[in-house]
Design a protein around this motif. Structure first.
Motif, mmCIF file in Angstrom:
data_model
loop_
_atom_site.group_PDB
_atom_site.id
_atom_site.type_symbol
_atom_site.label_atom_id
_atom_site.label_comp_id
_atom_site.label_asym_id
_atom_site.label_seq_id
_atom_site.Cartn_x
_atom_site.Cartn_y
_atom_site.Cartn_z
ATOM 1 N N GLN A 28 0.605 -1.229 0.026
ATOM 2 C CA GLN A 28 0.021 -0.054 0.055
ATOM 3 C C GLN A 28 0.996 1.223 -0.085
ATOM 4 O OE1 GLN A 28 -2.504 -0.707 3.409
ATOM 5 N NE2 GLN A 28 -4.015 -1.511 2.179
ATOM 6 N N GLN A 29 1.889 1.276 0.692
ATOM 7 C CA GLN A 29 3.101 2.283 0.722
ATOM 8 C C GLN A 29 3.502 2.460 -0.637
ATOM 9 O OE1 GLN A 29 6.163 2.016 3.449
ATOM 10 N NE2 GLN A 29 6.679 3.978 3.214
ATOM 11 N N ARG A 30 3.883 1.462 -1.226
ATOM 12 C CA ARG A 30 4.387 1.409 -2.645
ATOM 13 C C ARG A 30 3.471 2.140 -3.628
ATOM 14 N NH1 ARG A 30 7.122 -3.381 -1.450
ATOM 15 N NH2 ARG A 30 5.244 -4.585 -2.331
ATOM 16 N N LYS A 31 2.073 1.759 -3.312
ATOM 17 C CA LYS A 31 1.048 2.172 -4.268
ATOM 18 C C LYS A 31 0.969 3.746 -3.927
ATOM 19 C CE LYS A 31 -2.548 -0.288 -5.350
ATOM 20 N NZ LYS A 31 -3.940 -1.033 -4.975
ATOM 21 N N ARG A 32 0.923 4.251 -2.961
ATOM 22 C CA ARG A 32 0.623 5.647 -2.612
ATOM 23 C C ARG A 32 1.910 6.186 -3.144
ATOM 24 N NH1 ARG A 32 -0.892 3.608 2.380
ATOM 25 N NH2 ARG A 32 1.092 4.120 3.261
ATOM 26 N N VAL A 33 2.991 5.816 -2.898
ATOM 27 C CA VAL A 33 4.349 6.482 -3.451
ATOM 28 C C VAL A 33 4.313 6.804 -4.912
ATOM 29 C CG1 VAL A 33 6.801 6.599 -3.882
ATOM 30 C CG2 VAL A 33 5.713 6.103 -1.656
ATOM 31 N N THR A 34 3.650 5.638 -5.628
ATOM 32 C CA THR A 34 3.558 5.606 -7.125
ATOM 33 C C THR A 34 2.596 6.584 -7.567
ATOM 34 O OG1 THR A 34 4.699 3.399 -7.142
ATOM 35 C CG2 THR A 34 3.143 4.254 -9.093
ATOM 36 N N LYS A 35 1.509 6.556 -6.851
ATOM 37 C CA LYS A 35 0.434 7.367 -7.085
ATOM 38 C C LYS A 35 0.649 9.055 -7.107
ATOM 39 C CE LYS A 35 -4.319 8.642 -5.943
ATOM 40 N NZ LYS A 35 -5.599 8.370 -5.101
ATOM 41 N N ASP A 36 1.425 9.138 -5.876
ATOM 42 C CA ASP A 36 2.023 10.555 -5.625
ATOM 43 C C ASP A 36 3.062 11.157 -6.786
ATOM 44 O OD1 ASP A 36 0.345 10.661 -3.433
ATOM 45 O OD2 ASP A 36 1.990 10.182 -1.801
ATOM 46 N N MET A 37 3.763 10.081 -7.166
ATOM 47 C CA MET A 37 4.799 10.484 -8.251
ATOM 48 C C MET A 37 4.101 10.745 -9.492
ATOM 49 S SD MET A 37 7.913 7.822 -7.265
ATOM 50 C CE MET A 37 8.385 7.594 -8.893
ATOM 51 N N LEU A 38 3.055 10.114 -9.663
ATOM 52 C CA LEU A 38 2.426 10.362 -10.961
ATOM 53 C C LEU A 38 1.678 11.454 -11.021
ATOM 54 C CD1 LEU A 38 1.315 6.635 -11.833
ATOM 55 C CD2 LEU A 38 2.816 7.892 -12.927
ATOM 56 N N LEU A 39 1.056 11.752 -9.805
ATOM 57 C CA LEU A 39 0.070 12.892 -9.853
ATOM 58 C C LEU A 39 1.117 14.218 -10.027
ATOM 59 C CD1 LEU A 39 -2.062 12.373 -6.918
ATOM 60 C CD2 LEU A 39 -2.887 12.683 -9.290
ATOM 61 N N GLU A 40 2.421 13.979 -9.239
ATOM 62 C CA GLU A 40 3.317 15.276 -9.580
ATOM 63 C C GLU A 40 3.946 15.221 -10.927
ATOM 64 O OE1 GLU A 40 5.550 18.617 -8.707
ATOM 65 O OE2 GLU A 40 3.992 17.621 -7.444
ATOM 66 N N MET A 41 4.051 14.370 -11.471
ATOM 67 C CA MET A 41 4.661 14.224 -12.896
ATOM 68 C C MET A 41 3.394 15.024 -13.850
ATOM 69 S SD MET A 41 6.509 10.491 -13.325
ATOM 70 C CE MET A 41 6.206 10.552 -15.331
ATOM 71 N N ASN A 42 2.148 14.677 -13.501
ATOM 72 C CA ASN A 42 1.115 15.194 -14.425
ATOM 73 C C ASN A 42 0.852 16.764 -14.108
ATOM 74 O OD1 ASN A 42 -1.052 14.625 -15.933
ATOM 75 N ND2 ASN A 42 -2.497 15.204 -14.417
ATOM 76 N N ARG A 43 1.231 16.769 -13.048
ATOM 77 C CA ARG A 43 1.224 18.540 -12.542
ATOM 78 C C ARG A 43 2.183 19.447 -13.006
ATOM 79 N NH1 ARG A 43 1.248 17.459 -7.255
ATOM 80 N NH2 ARG A 43 -0.892 16.924 -6.839
ATOM 81 N N GLN A 44 3.530 18.807 -13.275
ATOM 82 C CA GLN A 44 4.682 19.356 -13.804
ATOM 83 C C GLN A 44 4.308 19.337 -15.644
ATOM 84 O OE1 GLN A 44 8.109 17.348 -12.719
ATOM 85 N NE2 GLN A 44 8.112 18.035 -10.596
ATOM 86 N N MET A 45 3.858 18.401 -15.758
ATOM 87 C CA MET A 45 3.588 18.351 -17.242
ATOM 88 C C MET A 45 2.410 19.308 -17.668
ATOM 89 S SD MET A 45 2.621 15.179 -19.844
ATOM 90 C CE MET A 45 1.135 14.591 -19.033
#
Length: 182
Positions: A28-45
């Motif tokens: 669950q922690q890995r899933k949260r980290v991955t989701k947060d990373m994807l959201l941040e990448m999307n925000r930057q894009m």
């Protein structure tokens, strides 16, 4: 003897349960980290795309407004007619180009564009925008990728992650015939 087996059984079950819970928490922690990373990448894009669009507008001396969802528009010829609504058929004369000026599609070569608002038959940003227009309106529209063809492009003339510039004219609005109950 029976109590020793029972104690061993309890210890083994506790150990397995602890291992299962720990693994589940890590997953669950890995899933949260991955989701947060994807959201941040999307925000930057999205931020980068907005900067590119704003620079294009400035460099070309355009007077455009930004919608709440992120497309930019300029109504060059407003209409006094009723606005387009969900369920209406729309006929547009149009030119779709990339920001470098490359024409992707145009009603001059492809024919007029016909679609029904609310049926997801065109780019999401175009479908949103036409709802502020009426018959005869002429406008410019800039769509960021997330409101156009996104990550994949259209597998034809529009590349992946393309920002689109559209010139559109509302040629006709076809209001659906109201069904009368018997």
């Amino acid at each position: 003897m029976k109590s020793i087996i029972t104690i061993k059984y309890i210890v083994i079950c506790t150990f397995l349960l602890f291992g299962f819970v720990t693994c589940k928490e890590k997953a669950q922690q890995r899933k949260r980290v991955t989701k947060d990373m994807l959201l941040e990448m999307n925000r930057q894009m999205v931020n980068t795309e907005q900067e590119v669009i704003q620079k294009y507008i400035e460099d070309n001396g355009l007077d455009m407004q930004k919608s709440e969802t992120g497309y930019y528009y300029q109504i060059t010829t407003p209409s006094n007619a009723d606005s387009i609504r969900i369920g209406d058929g729309v006929v547009l004369a149009y030119t779709t180009r990339l920001l470098d000026g490359t024409i992707c599609y145009s009603s001059a070569t492809e024919g007029l564009m016909n679609f029904t608002v609310g049926k997801a038959q065109v780019e999401a940003g175009l479908e949103q925008f036409v709802q502020v227009l009426g018959q005869g309106a002429i406008a410019k529209l800039i769509l960021p990728p997330y409101l156009a063809h996104g990550l994949a492009g259209d597998d034809n003339k529009i590349p992946k992650l393309a920002i689109l510039m559209m010139d559109i004219e509302v040629v006709e609005i076809i209001h659906p015939v109201a069904e009368h109950s018997k």
